[in-house]
Design an enzyme around this catalytic site. Structure first.
Site, PDB file in Angstrom:
ATOM      1  N   HIS A   1       2.109   4.776  -0.542  1.00  0.00           N
ATOM      2  CA  HIS A   1       0.468   4.291  -1.431  1.00  0.00           C
ATOM      3  C   HIS A   1      -0.750   5.574  -1.771  1.00  0.00           C
ATOM      4  O   HIS A   1      -1.415   5.368  -1.522  1.00  0.00           O
ATOM      5  CB  HIS A   1      -0.008   3.177  -0.370  1.00  0.00           C
ATOM      6  CG  HIS A   1       1.161   1.486  -0.838  1.00  0.00           C
ATOM      7  ND1 HIS A   1       1.297   0.792  -1.730  1.00  0.00           N
ATOM      8  CD2 HIS A   1       1.093   1.337   0.829  1.00  0.00           C
ATOM      9  CE1 HIS A   1       2.130   0.447  -0.869  1.00  0.00           C
ATOM     10  NE2 HIS A   1       1.716   0.596   0.208  1.00  0.00           N
TER      11      HIS A   1
ATOM     12  N   ASP B   1      -5.506   3.150  -2.287  1.00  0.00           N
ATOM     13  CA  ASP B   1      -3.887   2.907  -2.433  1.00  0.00           C
ATOM     14  C   ASP B   1      -3.653   3.360  -3.825  1.00  0.00           C
ATOM     15  O   ASP B   1      -4.251   3.914  -4.369  1.00  0.00           O
ATOM     16  CB  ASP B   1      -3.649   1.142  -2.711  1.00  0.00           C
ATOM     17  CG  ASP B   1      -2.698   1.086  -1.879  1.00  0.00           C
ATOM     18  OD1 ASP B   1      -1.733   1.214  -3.027  1.00  0.00           O
ATOM     19  OD2 ASP B   1      -2.246   0.045  -1.007  1.00  0.00           O
TER      20      ASP B   1
ATOM     21  N   GLU C   1       5.354   1.412   4.035  1.00  0.00           N
ATOM     22  CA  GLU C   1       6.184   1.721   2.529  1.00  0.00           C
ATOM     23  C   GLU C   1       5.945   3.403   2.224  1.00  0.00           C
ATOM     24  O   GLU C   1       5.525   3.073   0.707  1.00  0.00           O
ATOM     25  CB  GLU C   1       5.036   0.531   1.395  1.00  0.00           C
ATOM     26  CG  GLU C   1       5.990  -0.888   2.452  1.00  0.00           C
ATOM     27  CD  GLU C   1       4.997  -1.840   1.418  1.00  0.00           C
ATOM     28  OE1 GLU C   1       5.510  -3.029   1.040  1.00  0.00           O
ATOM     29  OE2 GLU C   1       3.758  -1.714   0.459  1.00  0.00           O
TER      30      GLU C   1
HETATM   31  C1  TNX Z   1       2.773  -5.169   1.664  1.00  0.00           C
HETATM   32  S1  TNX Z   1       1.689  -5.469   4.179  1.00  0.00           S
HETATM   33  C2  TNX Z   1       1.813  -4.141   1.360  1.00  0.00           C
HETATM   34  C3  TNX Z   1       1.029  -4.580   1.104  1.00  0.00           C
HETATM   35  C4  TNX Z   1       1.077  -5.172   0.013  1.00  0.00           C
HETATM   36  C5  TNX Z   1       1.146  -6.747   0.633  1.00  0.00           C
HETATM   37  C6  TNX Z   1       1.572  -7.873  -0.180  1.00  0.00           C
HETATM   38  C7  TNX Z   1       1.615  -3.325   3.661  1.00  0.00           C
HETATM   39  C8  TNX Z   1       1.683  -2.138   5.355  1.00  0.00           C
HETATM   40  N1  TNX Z   1       1.858  -3.486   2.685  1.00  0.00           N
HETATM   41  O1  TNX Z   1       0.965  -2.778  -0.023  1.00  0.00           O
HETATM   42  O2  TNX Z   1      -0.518  -5.461  -0.792  1.00  0.00           O
HETATM   43  O3  TNX Z   1       2.401  -6.139   0.781  1.00  0.00           O
HETATM   44  O4  TNX Z   1       1.258  -8.980  -0.082  1.00  0.00           O
END
Ligand code: TNX
Length: 754
Positions: free
Chosen positions: A260, A189, A324
């Site tokens: 990420h 990450d 994301e």
């Molecule tokens: C979203 S769940 C994210 C993570 C974060 C999390 C915190 C997901 C696929 N991505 O990168 O740690 O929210 O709740």
């Protein structure tokens, strides 16, 4: 005489049965006609009646050693007596079926396969006493069991915070003891790359460490400026995989792409669109530094990485993240734009889809299946991909309808990084997912037909570790919620019963103590509820409850001005008040709650709504919440709020008798980034008979009450018994805003009639 004997037998049955507190609840548990107990002593042998049962025997012995301080002799000579491990053919849908029979002189555990016997051993461990010194009596019992879902998982994020191999093993043991079978290891990450890749040593040398970490909850109160990091060697990864395999757990590695990616880009800046410089991130969130999708070197790099990762993990699944991924840098990058043009892609979303589909081909070529977060649905789903639905259940529903396999991990039920108590005193990411909510989760969404439902492989809870620095906090966050989830995933749907679970949970708490594990005691929190009186006479019943044994509930009235009283029955509230309450356990005061009540002509009266709220936005205590005298003081989506996505609100309040009124005020939420909009207008209509209503006027003049709360007041000078309040939903969200094109939410928590 005979009758007496039967009664005696029944009594001892009942006593023995109360010792049986198995989680997850097995498919079938019977007590044999003759009650009794098999006692495990240091001389009891473990008898292996077939090959491949050593893992079960070893786990049993390791547990006995760690918890009770001794081990048993293992033999493969068929001797009578002792603990017999065996196989038996059985009917089941998914592998893992077993029977466990304990009776005179022996315990017999037989699985349909190795894993089945192993699960039988887990059940046996739960039949043992929860006191270290007690003799190990196993009640005579007859159990038949098999899992409901084929995928039963927990995820651990080791990037935001790093956990040593020894703890990763412990986490895997926790899965095993809950009959779970998938460990999802989130290895890369923005804040750290945690798996050694020999061809790219800087991934861990550089990407494995950050030069500081944000202090406190984002945006934080500063940075600790401490170098932080760590990584697992390939040998250690193999060790974890082997350790898990002996517990019939598959390890799924996650290598995040294309987003990420900050840690990887810091190590190899040429893999980004701008060439850097980049940094291993020191704070949380989503970052614009992502892998360049226009550069073939990136794809070669990803393939090289997978060439080293895949041989370490025999799992058929490879997780590529794909969540994301901001598109900002792709929009500005000539190479990415050229790729979009060359491949006739519509936009950057299709470019993301191109990226994942290209990687999927590679992964499929290696005989593996790609798993990604639900963003892989955007811009077209890769052909064989498995979708992990995290942004609620919608992604899972859509993927199943497209005939893709799905693992449900919705933020709404199984994000174990969210708080499980309203009075959390450590920093968490926020949210509120109490134990009962997890227990009530149904992995197969009701929107799916029976046929579509088959695409739901199961579910998994995610533990993101932004605010989880130590192993004890991991335990505190997952327990007892992981225990509840295990029953959701294993037990037959019709066997799920919260009251029965609560009873068994009391023993489970002692079991955590026996293991020396931390866990949350939020289950014992003081919980308050507000209800109408039976005849809606304009007063309110305020009830306080706790599951904490040997406790007292103390309360004060009038903003803490009154003396402290001991709570015994619901408090009748008739006028403005502020009630404070807390629990007293062993002289300690815990779990404070505080409720302010403001009374008006509508408070405590009968209220109904014409259009139902969204299912998960019914408010605390349902529609009555609109007139319960308790107005939300926090503009967060707590339980108080009733919500409609799309429809208008129409509420009808019966004031009990005809009376003079002057105005009506509606308290609202205004939080556009979360798709929550104020209504277009509010209209009030009044009636004396409840049939003929007359409008007193409309208003769209919202008065701001905090950064995200507002109220609209409508003049209503009239004589009336019935007051109808209509709020027009904002409608579709306009372009350029979060949620554009979707229906807006309307949230209301209180209506006052003055
Ligand atoms: C979203 S769940 C994210 C993570 C974060 C999390 C915190 C997901 C696929 N991505 O990168 O740690 O929210 O709740």
């Amino acid at each position: 005489m005979r009758k007496l004997l039967t009664i005696a037998l029944l009594c001892s049955h009942a006593a023995l049965f109360s010792q049986v507190n198995i989680i997850p609840q097995p498919v079938e548990v019977k007590m044999p006609k003759v009650a009794g107990q098999f006692v495990i002593t240091k001389n009891t042998p473990i008898v292996l009646e077939g090959s491949g049962l050593e893992n079960s025997a070893n786990f049993l012995n390791d547990y006995l050693q760690q918890v009770y301080g001794f081990t048993l002799k293992v033999t493969d000579k068929s001797t009578p007596g002792g603990i017999h491990l065996n196989y038996e053919k059985m009917e089941y849908t998914y592998p893992g079926a077993y029977v466990l029979r304990s009776g005179k002189g022996q315990v017999y555990i037989a699985g349909d396969n190795e894993a089945g016997t192993f699960y039988g051993v887990q059940t046996l461990l739960q039949l043992l006493p929860v006191e270290k010194s007690a003799s190990l009596k196993v009640p005579y019992i007859d159990i038949k069991d098999y899992p409901r879902f084929q995928y039963r998982g927990l995820m651990l994020d080791v990037s935001r915070h790093f956990f040593p191999i020894s703890f990763v093993k412990k986490y895997i043991d926790y899965l095993a003891m809950h009959k779970m079978n998938y460990f999802h290891w989130h290895l890369t990450d923005d804040q750290g790359w945690r798996i050694e890749i020999k061809k790219y040593p800087k991934l861990t040398e550089v990407g494995g460490y950050r030069n500081g970490t944000i202090i406190g909850r984002y945006p934080g109160t500063g940075n600790d400026h401490q170098r932080y990091g760590g990584f697992y060697t390939q040998e250690e990864a193999k060790e974890i995989v082997a350790y898990a395999a002996k517990r019939y757990i598959t390890v799924i590695p996650e290598i995040e792409m294309p987003g990420h990616a900050s840690a990887a880009l810091t190590a190899y800046p040429h893999l980004g669109c701008t060439g850097g410089p980049y940094q291993v991130q020191q704070t949380w969130g989503v970052f614009n530094d992502v892998f360049c999708a226009g550069n073939d070197t990136v794809f070669n790099f990803m393939q090289d990485v997978l060439d080293e990762v895949i041989p370490l993990f025999p799992a058929k699944y490879v997780h590529v993240g794909a969540d994301e991924c901001p598109k900002d840098s792709w929009k500005k990058c000539p190479k990415c734009q050229k790729r979009i043009k060359d491949h006739n892609l519509k936009d950057e979303h299709e470019l993301q889809s191109y990226f994942i589909q290209r990687m999927e081909k590679y992964i499929n070529g290696k005989g593996k299946t790609l798993v990604g977060w639900d963003e892989i649905l955007e811009g077209g789903l890769a052909p064989n991909a498995v979708v992990m639905s995290w942004r609620g259940e919608a992604g899972g529903i859509e993927a199943a309808k497209q005939k893709h396999q799905v693992i449900m991990t919705p933020t709404t039920y199984v994000y174990f990084d969210y708080s499980q108590t309203k009075s959390e005193d450590s920093v968490t990411i926020g949210g509120f997912i109490p134990l009962q909510k997890v227990y009530g989760y149904e992995p197969i969404p009701k929107e799916l037909t029976a046929e579509e439902g088959k695409y739901i492989l199961g579910a998994q809870a995610n533990l993101w570790t932004e605010y989880i620095l130590y192993p004890s906090k991991v335990e505190y966050m997952i327990f007892p919620r992981a225990t509840a989830l295990s029953e959701v995933l294993w037990s037959p749907k019709e066997k799920r019963d919260w009251n029965s679970f609560e009873k068994r949970l009391q023993t489970q708490f002692k079991r955590y103590d026996l293991w020396g594990s931390s866990y949350s005691k939020a289950y014992f929190d003081l919980k308050a509820s507000i209800a109408p009186t039976p005849n809606y006479d304009g007063s309110i019943l305020y009830s306080l409850q706790t599951a904490a044994p040997n406790s007292k509930i103390l309360y004060t009235l009038n903003g803490y001005d009154s003396k402290v009283s001991v709570y015994s029955k619901p408090l009748v509230v008739k006028m403005d008040d502020q009630i404070g309450a807390m629990l007293e356990v062993n002289g300690q005061q815990l779990s404070p709650v505080n409720q302010k009540f403001s009374f008006n002509k509508a408070t405590g009266r009968k209220v109904s709504i014409t259009t139902p709220t969204a299912e998960n936005r019914r408010g605390n205590g349902g529609t009555f919440g609109l007139v319960n005298g308790a107005q939300s003081e926090k503009g967060i989506l707590g339980d108080e709020w009733l919500g409609w996505q799309g429809p208008d609100m129409e509420a009808i309040i019966d004031l009990g008798k005809i009376q003079s009124i002057s105005s009506v005020k509606v308290h609202l939420l205004d939080q556009q980034p979360s798709w929550v909009y104020l209504p277009e207008y509010v209209e009030v209509l009044v009636s004396e008979d409840g049939k003929n209503f007359q409008s007193t006027g409309k208003s769209n003049q919202a008065v701001k009450e905090s950064h995200n709360m507002a109220s609209i007041t409508v003049p209503a000078a009239a004589k009336a018994r019935y007051v109808k309040v209509f709020a027009r939903n904002h409608g579709t969200i306009a372009d350029g805003n979060p949620g554009a094109g979707s229906k807006a939410w309307l949230f209301v928590d209180e209506i006052s009639v003055n």
